[in-house]
Design a protein around this motif. Sequence first.
Motif, PDB file in Angstrom:
ATOM      1  N   ARG A  69       0.842  -1.196   0.000  1.00 52.41           N
ATOM      2  CA  ARG A  69       0.000   0.000   0.000  1.00 52.41           C
ATOM      3  C   ARG A  69       0.879   1.249   0.000  1.00 52.41           C
ATOM      4  NH1 ARG A  69      -4.277   0.251   4.143  1.00 52.41           N
ATOM      5  NH2 ARG A  69      -5.831   0.677   2.538  1.00 52.41           N
ATOM      6  N   THR A  70       1.808   1.295   0.924  1.00 55.36           N
ATOM      7  CA  THR A  70       2.660   2.476   0.953  1.00 55.36           C
ATOM      8  C   THR A  70       3.731   2.354  -0.117  1.00 55.36           C
ATOM      9  OG1 THR A  70       4.268   1.519   2.446  1.00 55.36           O
ATOM     10  CG2 THR A  70       2.371   2.595   3.442  1.00 55.36           C
ATOM     11  N   ARG A  71       4.435   3.460  -0.325  1.00 54.40           N
ATOM     12  CA  ARG A  71       5.492   3.471  -1.325  1.00 54.40           C
ATOM     13  C   ARG A  71       6.571   2.448  -0.962  1.00 54.40           C
ATOM     14  NH1 ARG A  71       9.322   6.201  -4.637  1.00 54.40           N
ATOM     15  NH2 ARG A  71      11.057   6.295  -3.208  1.00 54.40           N
ATOM     16  N   ARG A  72       6.888   2.417   0.325  1.00 52.66           N
ATOM     17  CA  ARG A  72       7.951   1.511   0.760  1.00 52.66           C
ATOM     18  C   ARG A  72       7.561   0.062   0.491  1.00 52.66           C
ATOM     19  NH1 ARG A  72      10.249   0.051   6.633  1.00 52.66           N
ATOM     20  NH2 ARG A  72      10.569  -2.009   5.753  1.00 52.66           N
ATOM     21  N   GLU A  73       6.285  -0.230   0.760  1.00 53.03           N
ATOM     22  CA  GLU A  73       5.849  -1.613   0.553  1.00 53.03           C
ATOM     23  C   GLU A  73       5.833  -1.982  -0.923  1.00 53.03           C
ATOM     24  OE1 GLU A  73       3.149  -2.588   4.457  1.00 53.03           O
ATOM     25  OE2 GLU A  73       2.307  -1.406   2.832  1.00 53.03           O
ATOM     26  N   ARG A  74       5.484  -0.998  -1.753  1.00 48.99           N
ATOM     27  CA  ARG A  74       5.526  -1.264  -3.191  1.00 48.99           C
ATOM     28  C   ARG A  74       6.945  -1.549  -3.645  1.00 48.99           C
ATOM     29  NH1 ARG A  74       1.492   2.372  -4.085  1.00 48.99           N
ATOM     30  NH2 ARG A  74       2.911   4.101  -4.477  1.00 48.99           N
ATOM     31  N   LEU A  75       7.867  -0.742  -3.117  1.00 45.57           N
ATOM     32  CA  LEU A  75       9.270  -0.954  -3.463  1.00 45.57           C
ATOM     33  C   LEU A  75       9.739  -2.328  -2.999  1.00 45.57           C
ATOM     34  CD1 LEU A  75      10.992   2.459  -2.725  1.00 45.57           C
ATOM     35  CD2 LEU A  75      10.696   1.332  -4.932  1.00 45.57           C
ATOM     36  N   GLU A  76       9.274  -2.684  -1.787  1.00 44.87           N
ATOM     37  CA  GLU A  76       9.660  -3.982  -1.246  1.00 44.87           C
ATOM     38  C   GLU A  76       9.149  -5.100  -2.139  1.00 44.87           C
ATOM     39  OE1 GLU A  76       8.774  -4.616   2.872  1.00 44.87           O
ATOM     40  OE2 GLU A  76       8.901  -6.785   2.676  1.00 44.87           O
ATOM     41  N   ALA A  77       7.910  -4.972  -2.589  1.00 43.81           N
ATOM     42  CA  ALA A  77       7.333  -6.009  -3.444  1.00 43.81           C
ATOM     43  C   ALA A  77       8.105  -6.107  -4.744  1.00 43.81           C
ATOM     44  CB  ALA A  77       5.864  -5.702  -3.721  1.00 43.81           C
ATOM     45  N   ARG A  78       8.462  -4.926  -5.282  1.00 45.49           N
ATOM     46  CA  ARG A  78       9.182  -4.960  -6.549  1.00 45.49           C
ATOM     47  C   ARG A  78      10.557  -5.613  -6.360  1.00 45.49           C
ATOM     48  NH1 ARG A  78      10.027   0.561  -9.504  1.00 45.49           N
ATOM     49  NH2 ARG A  78       7.755   0.563  -9.506  1.00 45.49           N
ATOM     50  N   ALA A  79      11.225  -5.258  -5.286  1.00 39.00           N
ATOM     51  CA  ALA A  79      12.538  -5.847  -5.008  1.00 39.00           C
ATOM     52  C   ALA A  79      12.412  -7.361  -4.834  1.00 39.00           C
ATOM     53  CB  ALA A  79      13.148  -5.227  -3.762  1.00 39.00           C
ATOM     54  N   GLY A  80      11.363  -7.789  -4.117  1.00 39.91           N
ATOM     55  CA  GLY A  80      11.146  -9.214  -3.905  1.00 39.91           C
ATOM     56  C   GLY A  80      10.991  -9.958  -5.219  1.00 39.91           C
ATOM     57  N   TRP A  81      10.155  -9.409  -6.094  1.00 38.17           N
ATOM     58  CA  TRP A  81       9.954 -10.049  -7.403  1.00 38.17           C
ATOM     59  C   TRP A  81      11.236 -10.096  -8.209  1.00 38.17           C
ATOM     60  CZ3 TRP A  81       6.668 -13.306  -9.186  1.00 38.17           C
ATOM     61  CH2 TRP A  81       5.371 -13.340  -8.660  1.00 38.17           C
ATOM     62  N   THR A  82      11.990  -8.989  -8.155  1.00 43.36           N
ATOM     63  CA  THR A  82      13.240  -8.952  -8.901  1.00 43.36           C
ATOM     64  C   THR A  82      14.191 -10.031  -8.422  1.00 43.36           C
ATOM     65  OG1 THR A  82      12.907  -6.578  -8.973  1.00 43.36           O
ATOM     66  CG2 THR A  82      15.050  -7.401  -9.725  1.00 43.36           C
ATOM     67  N   LEU A  83      14.243 -10.199  -7.098  1.00 41.09           N
ATOM     68  CA  LEU A  83      15.181 -11.179  -6.542  1.00 41.09           C
ATOM     69  C   LEU A  83      14.806 -12.613  -6.912  1.00 41.09           C
ATOM     70  CD1 LEU A  83      15.669  -9.583  -3.021  1.00 41.09           C
ATOM     71  CD2 LEU A  83      17.465  -9.946  -4.725  1.00 41.09           C
TER      72      LEU A  83
END
Lengths: 319, 299
Positions: free
Chosen positions: A28-42
């Motif tokens: 929901r938050t920007r940080r969480e979106r970034l976290e999700a994107r990083a997770g997928w990338t990894l």
Amino acid sequence: MAGGAIAGTEARRHHGVAGERVLRRVPRTRRERLEARAGWTLVSPAIVMVAVFILFPLGFCVYISLTNWPLIGPYHFIGFANYTALAHNSVFLQSIVFTLEYTAIVTVPILVFGYLLAVFVRSNRPGASIFRTCVFLPYIVGLTTLSFLAEVELQPGYGTVNVVLSKLHLASINTVWVQNANLALVAICVLVVWLASGFTMMLLLAGMQGIPEQLYESADVDGATWWEKERMVTIPLLRRSIALSLIISVVGSILAFNQFYIITDGGPGTSTVSLVMEIYETFNTAMHVGAASAMAVVLIIVVGLITFVQFRILRADDV
Amino acid sequence: MSEDRRAGARPSGRAWRVAGRRRQTGTVFYVTAGCLISAIFVVPLLWEVLRSFEPTQEITSPPSLAIFSHLGIENYRSLLVGSDDVARNVVNSLIVALATALLTTIVATLAGYGFGRFRFRGSGIVFAAVLIGFMVPFQAVLTPLFLELHDLHLLNSLVGLWLFYTAFNLPFGIYIMRNTFAQVPDELVDAARVDGASVLSTLTRVLRAIVMPGIATSFLFAFLFAWTEFLGALTFLTSSSVYTLPVALSNVETGTTYGGVNFGYLTAGAVIAMVPCVIVYASLQRFYVRGLVSGAVKG
């Protein structure tokens, strides 16, 4: 991006049920979106590898098994004809019976020897860790390499196995192990039990080291004998490790190939053809792609079910 | 020794001394039994090392006392630098095994980091897909893989073999690495984030010490798998220049390409195949046991 909207619906749907846990998962938050994107990338390189080289072939295998796949040219669906043909394929059926027979013979000795060896090397007396390494060495060297050496040493007239057995008056020096299905099976089973017991030993040892020492101490206070301690303390607490080592050894036996291909080449005749070897021959020699795939699907279902149980045991332990 | 000293420290403790002596006898029995048991497993291997130095005509004739007088490195020399050029196959095997171990470790570490430390939608499903990958025995999908690698022009190629080995080692590696990362305390990661470390530098710097054992474990399992794997290499490789060592040895064994069966060469080749396993295992033993403890091992 589009995932955000779907994620929002998902969160609402689960809101009443799982509450906070689900909410925290939804970006929901920007940080969480970034976290999700990083997770997928990894995870994406791993996902691509697994998808391309395991999951796709898995699906492809099922697909091919429903066709009359030729090496060149068009193909068409033939339903379950490949599977029904397997029911009349005597070599295939024989290979299943043989593989199960082999599995039945080696499983219990591997477990029993592995258990006894684990009991022996779990001691903290001097040398125990060296003995552990020594017993485990054949497994580390691997079945492929040892099968080549067994091939040499089983030769009539000069192989070490025949020389030693003839000196002990147990067998003739000219015993031709691979010309008799039973003798060949005996030789291979001895080799495999010798090799795999160390592996089961290591698995069980790991489990044994997790058993609190106090349990044995209080059993000592009660005057329990060695066997009573094993029966009342070790074995019940080792159930998970025993189940895992059984599963791993049964799966390994069902997938046996190297030792039979190298030592007997399936002979005499087709009497020591294992299931995996029959799949290999059906594809590589006979080039029956559809039939080989149908056999493989049968194998995948059997092994997949057993491995599934393995993960259920691991899961049950996690929780 | 220490038992003696303890008994000596209690001059009046006769019972202690008796117990100590009994302990000592027990230890002597234990060590003796241990040596005998170890011999069952080690002597055959050492015997084969000795055999590999025997000329072929010695290996293939009834044993005599002359065995030890003709030992030499002839088998190794002919096998490696002779026209058979098995040295090339040894190098192929080493390259594939090291490359498999490296790629598996890198990809599994990244994925383990992602699964273990990041919350994202679908991670459960994707991890389930990885576990399905674990349940598929590679022996069963060689036919479709053969067709796939053929279309990708990766058949009869060490690159194709490398990707195939890596993929089948990934599920175990990811499982190990996910558990490793999940065990890292939250405070550590948060502290790094607060300090403004990027995702990757958190991974490399802060977590390195904690994550190293998991990395060693997945490296070791992948290396041993790739070094000893036989069936896949036999299926995918068709020309002797790309054969890995086990496939080359199977040709020595059947005598198809190397001018008839030569048991001296075969024994020497098998001993060469043993060496890296023993070295790698001896140096990374505790990480191997770590992998076994996870229970997610294939036979």
